[in-house]
Design an enzyme around this catalytic site. Structure first.
Site, mmCIF file in Angstrom:
data_model
loop_
_atom_site.group_PDB
_atom_site.id
_atom_site.type_symbol
_atom_site.label_atom_id
_atom_site.label_comp_id
_atom_site.label_asym_id
_atom_site.label_seq_id
_atom_site.Cartn_x
_atom_site.Cartn_y
_atom_site.Cartn_z
ATOM 1 N N CYS A 44 7.304 51.467 -39.416
ATOM 2 C CA CYS A 44 7.051 52.304 -40.593
ATOM 3 C C CYS A 44 7.312 53.778 -40.296
ATOM 4 O O CYS A 44 7.744 54.532 -41.165
ATOM 5 C CB CYS A 44 5.616 52.109 -41.077
ATOM 6 S SG CYS A 44 5.285 50.424 -41.640
ATOM 7 N N THR A 45 7.044 54.188 -39.062
ATOM 8 C CA THR A 45 7.327 55.575 -38.671
ATOM 9 C C THR A 45 8.833 55.810 -38.635
ATOM 10 O O THR A 45 9.325 56.835 -39.127
ATOM 11 C CB THR A 45 6.717 55.887 -37.286
ATOM 12 O OG1 THR A 45 5.301 55.724 -37.350
ATOM 13 C CG2 THR A 45 7.044 57.314 -36.860
#
Length: 200
Positions: A44-45
């Site tokens: 997600c980062t």
């Protein structure tokens, strides 16, 4: 899950600053609505940073970027600040918006099944209808695909006149070839006449 041509489900959710963000406020613009499982996790980062790095190009293409996860406003604020994200992250803790877009479902990890958010992206058009869907997104190269879809939609119409012009050029060259063939037939006919005279 909404498909291309469907009306996009509306929403009003708080972002990392606590401000309410609604789909209706972006009428007339494209909206890139991307759902991701959890703040500050590796995948997600990477995805958020990819959207960050291409944000100016996405905006130039006429789009607004909105991220959505079940995390809280406080979690979003910490995540957005740490990664320098220039777009809104919407808090959907009860996964009501995820349900509306069909991205809340059964997942499996190391043989364990559980309910969670399925990574997906929706491109919503200026008329609030879904233009394109990326279900079960793979992070690598995804943002480039979204940007290409936005830019490609505008570029497709431009090459059409050039293609038709290219077709006309060969047609013009074909006419002289047809004229040369009758001329070649007349030449042998002229040579044949003296032979008949010689025999007589």
């Amino acid at each position: 899950m909404p498909q291309a041509g469907d009306k996009a489900p509306g929403f009003s959710l708080p972002d990392q600053s606590g401000a309410t963000v609604s789909l209706s406020q972006f009428k007339g613009r494209h909206v890139v609505l991307y759902f991701y499982p959890k703040d500050a996790t590796p995948g997600c980062t990477t995805e958020a940073c990819d959207f960050r790095d291409e944000h100016s190009a996405l905006v130039k293409a006429g789009a607004v970027v909105l991220g959505v996860s079940p995390d809280t406003v406080a979690s979003h604020q910490k995540f957005a600040t740490k990664q320098g994200l220039p777009f809104s992250l919407l808090a959907d803790p009860d996964h009501a918006l995820a349900d509306a877009y069909g991205v809340w479902g059964e997942k499996s990890l190391y043989g364990r099944k559980f309910m969670g958010l399925i990574r997906a992206t929706f491109l919503i058009g200026p008329d609030a209808k879904v233009v394109r869907v990326w279900p079960k997104v793979k992070v690598a190269g995804h943002v480039a695909e979204v940007l290409s879809a936005l830019q490609g939609g505008r570029a497709d119409a431009a090459p059409a006149p050039k293609a038709s012009a290219a077709k006309k050029a060969p047609a013009a060259e074909a006419k002289p070839a047809a004229v040369k063939k009758p001329a070649a037939k007349k030449a042998p006919a002229a040579k044949a006449a003296p032979r008949k005279g010689a025999r007589g």
